[in-house]
Design a protein around this motif. Structure first.
Motif, PDB file in Angstrom:
ATOM      1  N   ALA A   1       1.993   6.198   1.565  1.00  0.00           N
ATOM      2  CA  ALA A   1       2.907   5.058   1.656  1.00  0.00           C
ATOM      3  C   ALA A   1       3.808   4.964   0.431  1.00  0.00           C
ATOM      4  CB  ALA A   1       2.116   3.764   1.837  1.00  0.00           C
ATOM      5  N   ALA A   2       3.225   5.124  -0.757  1.00  0.00           N
ATOM      6  CA  ALA A   2       4.010   5.030  -1.993  1.00  0.00           C
ATOM      7  C   ALA A   2       5.038   6.154  -2.078  1.00  0.00           C
ATOM      8  CB  ALA A   2       3.083   5.066  -3.204  1.00  0.00           C
ATOM      9  N   SER A   3       4.652   7.363  -1.678  1.00  0.00           N
ATOM     10  CA  SER A   3       5.575   8.498  -1.738  1.00  0.00           C
ATOM     11  C   SER A   3       6.786   8.273  -0.836  1.00  0.00           C
ATOM     12  CB  SER A   3       4.853   9.784  -1.323  1.00  0.00           C
ATOM     13  OG  SER A   3       3.789  10.072  -2.210  1.00  0.00           O
ATOM     14  N   PHE A   4       6.551   7.762   0.360  1.00  0.00           N
ATOM     15  CA  PHE A   4       7.652   7.473   1.275  1.00  0.00           C
ATOM     16  C   PHE A   4       8.579   6.401   0.699  1.00  0.00           C
ATOM     17  CE2 PHE A   4       5.683  10.123   4.309  1.00  0.00           C
ATOM     18  CZ  PHE A   4       6.494  10.249   5.428  1.00  0.00           C
ATOM     19  N   MET A   5       8.000   5.368   0.080  1.00  0.00           N
ATOM     20  CA  MET A   5       8.839   4.296  -0.469  1.00  0.00           C
ATOM     21  C   MET A   5       9.707   4.820  -1.609  1.00  0.00           C
ATOM     22  SD  MET A   5       8.352   1.753   1.474  1.00  0.00           S
ATOM     23  CE  MET A   5       9.714   0.961   0.634  1.00  0.00           C
ATOM     24  N   TYR A   6       9.165   5.678  -2.451  1.00  0.00           N
ATOM     25  CA  TYR A   6       9.960   6.245  -3.544  1.00  0.00           C
ATOM     26  C   TYR A   6      11.075   7.139  -3.001  1.00  0.00           C
ATOM     27  CZ  TYR A   6       6.375   4.566  -6.795  1.00  0.00           C
ATOM     28  OH  TYR A   6       5.523   3.774  -7.528  1.00  0.00           O
TER      29      TYR A   6
ATOM     30  N   ILE B   1      17.660  10.054   8.000  1.00  0.00           N
ATOM     31  CA  ILE B   1      16.752  10.267   6.863  1.00  0.00           C
ATOM     32  C   ILE B   1      16.294   8.936   6.277  1.00  0.00           C
ATOM     33  CG2 ILE B   1      16.610  11.192   4.517  1.00  0.00           C
ATOM     34  CD1 ILE B   1      18.589  13.386   5.434  1.00  0.00           C
ATOM     35  N   THR B   2      17.218   7.996   6.156  1.00  0.00           N
ATOM     36  CA  THR B   2      16.870   6.674   5.622  1.00  0.00           C
ATOM     37  C   THR B   2      15.859   5.982   6.527  1.00  0.00           C
ATOM     38  OG1 THR B   2      19.073   6.459   4.645  1.00  0.00           O
ATOM     39  CG2 THR B   2      17.786   4.437   4.898  1.00  0.00           C
ATOM     40  N   GLY B   3      16.072   6.041   7.841  1.00  0.00           N
ATOM     41  CA  GLY B   3      15.138   5.437   8.779  1.00  0.00           C
ATOM     42  C   GLY B   3      13.755   6.052   8.684  1.00  0.00           C
ATOM     43  N   MET B   4      13.697   7.349   8.471  1.00  0.00           N
ATOM     44  CA  MET B   4      12.416   8.044   8.365  1.00  0.00           C
ATOM     45  C   MET B   4      11.609   7.549   7.164  1.00  0.00           C
ATOM     46  SD  MET B   4      11.721  12.154   8.165  1.00  0.00           S
ATOM     47  CE  MET B   4      12.537  12.330   6.562  1.00  0.00           C
ATOM     48  N   PHE B   5      12.249   7.437   6.005  1.00  0.00           N
ATOM     49  CA  PHE B   5      11.531   7.033   4.799  1.00  0.00           C
ATOM     50  C   PHE B   5      11.282   5.528   4.720  1.00  0.00           C
ATOM     51  CE2 PHE B   5      13.257  11.142   3.045  1.00  0.00           C
ATOM     52  CZ  PHE B   5      12.015  11.741   2.889  1.00  0.00           C
ATOM     53  N   VAL B   6      12.162   4.733   5.320  1.00  0.00           N
ATOM     54  CA  VAL B   6      11.970   3.278   5.296  1.00  0.00           C
ATOM     55  C   VAL B   6      10.886   2.860   6.287  1.00  0.00           C
ATOM     56  CG1 VAL B   6      13.035   1.062   5.883  1.00  0.00           C
ATOM     57  CG2 VAL B   6      14.267   2.690   4.448  1.00  0.00           C
ATOM     58  N   ASN B   7      10.931   3.385   7.495  1.00  0.00           N
ATOM     59  CA  ASN B   7       9.993   2.964   8.535  1.00  0.00           C
ATOM     60  C   ASN B   7       8.642   3.653   8.455  1.00  0.00           C
ATOM     61  OD1 ASN B   7      11.723   1.120   9.613  1.00  0.00           O
ATOM     62  ND2 ASN B   7      12.272   2.311  11.411  1.00  0.00           N
ATOM     63  N   GLY B   8       8.560   4.804   7.771  1.00  0.00           N
ATOM     64  CA  GLY B   8       7.291   5.523   7.663  1.00  0.00           C
ATOM     65  C   GLY B   8       6.177   4.684   7.066  1.00  0.00           C
ATOM     66  N   PRO B   9       6.337   4.197   5.829  1.00  0.00           N
ATOM     67  CA  PRO B   9       5.264   3.387   5.230  1.00  0.00           C
ATOM     68  C   PRO B   9       5.067   2.047   5.918  1.00  0.00           C
ATOM     69  CG  PRO B   9       7.223   3.418   3.823  1.00  0.00           C
ATOM     70  CD  PRO B   9       7.450   4.425   4.900  1.00  0.00           C
ATOM     71  N   TYR B  10       6.155   1.471   6.412  1.00  0.00           N
ATOM     72  CA  TYR B  10       6.056   0.213   7.158  1.00  0.00           C
ATOM     73  C   TYR B  10       5.153   0.397   8.376  1.00  0.00           C
ATOM     74  CZ  TYR B  10       7.872  -3.053  10.751  1.00  0.00           C
ATOM     75  OH  TYR B  10       8.005  -3.951  11.773  1.00  0.00           O
ATOM     76  N   ALA B  11       5.362   1.499   9.109  1.00  0.00           N
ATOM     77  CA  ALA B  11       4.532   1.791  10.279  1.00  0.00           C
ATOM     78  C   ALA B  11       3.087   2.068   9.881  1.00  0.00           C
ATOM     79  CB  ALA B  11       5.112   2.987  11.035  1.00  0.00           C
ATOM     80  N   LEU B  12       2.885   2.820   8.824  1.00  0.00           N
ATOM     81  CA  LEU B  12       1.535   3.191   8.390  1.00  0.00           C
ATOM     82  C   LEU B  12       0.725   1.965   7.978  1.00  0.00           C
ATOM     83  CD1 LEU B  12      -0.498   5.446   7.628  1.00  0.00           C
ATOM     84  CD2 LEU B  12       0.544   5.447   5.342  1.00  0.00           C
ATOM     85  N   ILE B  13       1.334   1.083   7.192  1.00  0.00           N
ATOM     86  CA  ILE B  13       0.607  -0.080   6.672  1.00  0.00           C
ATOM     87  C   ILE B  13       0.274  -1.066   7.785  1.00  0.00           C
ATOM     88  CG2 ILE B  13       0.753  -2.078   5.119  1.00  0.00           C
ATOM     89  CD1 ILE B  13       2.509  -0.343   3.289  1.00  0.00           C
ATOM     90  N   THR B  14       1.215  -1.283   8.700  1.00  0.00           N
ATOM     91  CA  THR B  14       0.980  -2.278   9.741  1.00  0.00           C
ATOM     92  C   THR B  14       0.048  -1.786  10.838  1.00  0.00           C
ATOM     93  OG1 THR B  14       3.012  -1.568  10.862  1.00  0.00           O
ATOM     94  CG2 THR B  14       3.173  -3.478   9.404  1.00  0.00           C
ATOM     95  N   THR B  15      -0.243  -0.504  10.869  1.00  0.00           N
ATOM     96  CA  THR B  15      -1.126   0.011  11.922  1.00  0.00           C
ATOM     97  C   THR B  15      -2.424   0.554  11.338  1.00  0.00           C
ATOM     98  OG1 THR B  15       0.073   2.119  11.838  1.00  0.00           O
ATOM     99  CG2 THR B  15       0.759   0.545  13.508  1.00  0.00           C
ATOM    100  N   ALA B  16      -2.426   1.802  10.898  1.00  0.00           N
ATOM    101  CA  ALA B  16      -3.656   2.454  10.462  1.00  0.00           C
ATOM    102  C   ALA B  16      -4.301   1.742   9.276  1.00  0.00           C
ATOM    103  CB  ALA B  16      -3.370   3.915  10.105  1.00  0.00           C
ATOM    104  N   VAL B  17      -3.508   1.356   8.290  1.00  0.00           N
ATOM    105  CA  VAL B  17      -4.066   0.689   7.107  1.00  0.00           C
ATOM    106  C   VAL B  17      -4.691  -0.654   7.494  1.00  0.00           C
ATOM    107  CG1 VAL B  17      -3.486  -0.429   4.922  1.00  0.00           C
ATOM    108  CG2 VAL B  17      -2.571   1.836   5.439  1.00  0.00           C
ATOM    109  N   SER B  18      -3.982  -1.423   8.331  1.00  0.00           N
ATOM    110  CA  SER B  18      -4.512  -2.719   8.762  1.00  0.00           C
ATOM    111  C   SER B  18      -5.817  -2.541   9.526  1.00  0.00           C
ATOM    112  CB  SER B  18      -3.486  -3.440   9.638  1.00  0.00           C
ATOM    113  OG  SER B  18      -2.334  -3.771   8.907  1.00  0.00           O
ATOM    114  N   ALA B  19      -5.855  -1.558  10.420  1.00  0.00           N
ATOM    115  CA  ALA B  19      -7.074  -1.316  11.194  1.00  0.00           C
ATOM    116  C   ALA B  19      -8.199  -0.812  10.291  1.00  0.00           C
ATOM    117  CB  ALA B  19      -6.795  -0.306  12.300  1.00  0.00           C
ATOM    118  N   ASP B  20      -7.884   0.039   9.320  1.00  0.00           N
ATOM    119  CA  ASP B  20      -8.890   0.520   8.365  1.00  0.00           C
ATOM    120  C   ASP B  20      -9.512  -0.641   7.600  1.00  0.00           C
ATOM    121  OD1 ASP B  20      -8.251   3.048   9.156  1.00  0.00           O
ATOM    122  OD2 ASP B  20      -7.179   3.599   7.322  1.00  0.00           O
ATOM    123  N   LEU B  21      -8.659  -1.503   7.066  1.00  0.00           N
ATOM    124  CA  LEU B  21      -9.151  -2.607   6.250  1.00  0.00           C
ATOM    125  C   LEU B  21      -9.869  -3.650   7.091  1.00  0.00           C
ATOM    126  CD1 LEU B  21      -6.094  -3.059   3.843  1.00  0.00           C
ATOM    127  CD2 LEU B  21      -8.282  -1.969   3.352  1.00  0.00           C
TER     128      LEU B  21
END
Length: 493
Positions: free
Chosen positions: A355-360, A386-406
């Protein structure tokens, strides 16, 4: 099999006829497809206002290097009160009111989702959203020009929308374990971008018939899908009375990759409290990271078509409909970004690092899009993707897999009744940022779009920095694993 926890969920009416079907994969597929369609509709209706903005607030005078400037509209175009000199600010206020109610409602929706039938909560949210989105568009036929009419109905729509995300993530989390969750949810989360794309294309195509139709038709579609969800959505294996064997949901035995419900373990927990959910390790930093990540993503969601239509591309301005269609490239990039982020985080077993790498990486992408996106259509499309890929990547990851993990964290000792609450906390906090971004853009854009992009780059930087502690912990764990492997190999030699 785990004993079912206290729940009010019931079998959906449409599936009571298939009592003999106990195939886990069939129900998993049905849950994925229906939740995918449901949240596609949520985003489809949410995207409409960004497409209709330029129809409500046509800015008519070409001015400085920043594009078209606001003028007092004397040509009776647009829709009062949005076609006046403060039209962008009024539209920004409607956006922030919607998202403020949405973010507040999210916390309550998550609380309800862990205590009520998720199928019912989701259905009510979809039908309610459809009704009040349609009422917003009804202002076109009723010739309503009251700002508060549009404000109030958009706020009520936001309240119903807030029930969607905690419900769909909880349902998917009930059916899938952690080992492939990043990839599965990365693909599944493309509903966000698919919804944005379909909403953009449908609303833009209907503009020629009158902007009211851009609200009415998507609302009708959402109501239909809501009825399908009510009749056919399987909420969990327990509700469907399915036996879960080791490996069916998760083959990993590693405690770092525990399944949602441990087979053979007695589980009968009460739903987790709000403050208790905040204390789960990782919830606070990911929630704050999502605050800034959604600030960036939702600024694009609500303002990208407006920005495109008011910024010359190759020295030419695009029509409102063309700008709305072109903006879908951002969401196409977002689909790839979500899948990549989920797959990479699964392979590395490192959600925070990914997530951090995508945001940077989003920071230079934003700079390049603002600087070179107006050179030509080709440059605009490539850089927007390219902008959509890096902006939406971490947003998608955190709201789905990370939320379910936690929501299934080991500190909960097998309590599965935290998924909706944790999801609501993380996405609710993010939605506060989602409300602030479009609001600030409504004011800042009247002065300078470059200032808007500076704000977005700063937000992306802060999102990455907020995960620093978790990134360091993951790196430390990786280095420790490597050291152990090296030591084991040396001993064998």
């Amino acid at each position: 099999m785990a004993q079912p926890h206290e729940t009010t969920s019931t079998k959906p009416p449409g599936l009571r006829l298939f009592r003999g079907d106990k195939a886990l994969r069939n129900y998993q597929t049905l849950a994925l497809v229906l939740t995918f369609l449901a949240y596609t509709c949520f985003h489809m209706t949410r995207k409409i206002t960004s497409i209709v903005k330029s129809e409500l607030d046509p800015q008519t005078r070409v001015g400085s290097a920043w594009g078209r400037l606001h003028t007092r509209n004397t040509l009776n175009v647009g829709w009062y009160p949005f076609n006046t000199s403060d039209g962008s600010a009024l539209l920004g206020e409607i956006d922030v009111a919607f998202l403020a109610v949405y973010s507040l409602g999210m916390f309550f929706a998550g609380h309800l989702g862990d205590r009520m039938d998720l199928r019912i909560v989701l259905t009510i949210g979809m039908i309610g959203t459809a009704i009040f989105t349609a009422l917003f568009g009804a202002g076109y036929w009723l010739n309503i020009h009251s700002f508060y009419y549009f404000l109030i109905f958009q706020m009520i729509s936001g309240l119903f929308q807030s029930s969607g995300w905690p419900s769909v993530v909880a349902v998917v989390g009930n059916w899938f374990g952690k080992s492939k969750r990043g990839l599965i949810m990365g693909i599944w989360n493309s509903h966000t971008s698919i919804g944005n794309i379909s909403g953009s294309l449908l609303a833009a195509a209907l503009l020629k018939y009158g902007w009211g139709w851009s609200f009415a038709i998507p609302s009708f579609i959402m109501a239909l899908v809501g009825l399908v969800v009510f009749f056919f959505l399987p909420v969990s294996p327990e509700v469907m009375e399915i036996e879960i064997n080791d490996g069916e949901i998760n083959s990993d035995k590693d405690t770092a990759k525990e399944p949602l419900l441990e087979p053979g373990q007695e589980v009968k927990h009460k739903a987790i409290g709000f403050l208790e959910a905040w204390r789960i390790p990782g919830v606070a930093p990911f929630a704050l990271c999502l605050f800034f990540s959604k600030l960036v993503a939702y600024t694009f969601l609500y303002w990208l078509p407006f920005y495109i239509s008011h910024t010359p591309i190759g020295n030419e301005y695009l029509s409102d409909a063309m700008a709305g269609s072109l903006s879908t490239i951002f969401d196409v990039g977002g689909v790839l970004g979500g899948v990549l982020a989920g797959h990479i985080s699964d392979r590395l077993n490192a959600r925070a690092i990914t997530a951090a790498s995508f945001m940077y990486c989003a920071i230079p992408a934003l700079f390049l899009y603002r600087t070179y996106g107006s050179m030509s259509m080709t440059w605009n499309i490539c850089l927007m993707f390219i902008t959509g890929m890096f902006v939406n990547g971490p947003y998608a990851l955190i709201t789905t897999a990370v939320s379910a993990d936690l929501g299934t964290h080991s500190s909960l000792n097998g309590n599965s009744r935290a998924l909706a609450t944790v999801t609501a906390i993380i996405d609710g906090t993010g939605s506060v940022g989602a409300a602030i971004g479009p609001l600030l853009t409504g004011y800042i854009s009247t002065e300078s779009w470059s200032a808007v992009f500076t704000m977005l780059m700063a937000a992306a930087l802060l999102a990455g920095l907020l995960l620093t502690h978790l990134v360091c912990a993951e790196l430390k764990g990786k280095l420790s694993s490597v050291s152990k492997c090296v030591a084991t190999c040396s001993d064998e030699v």
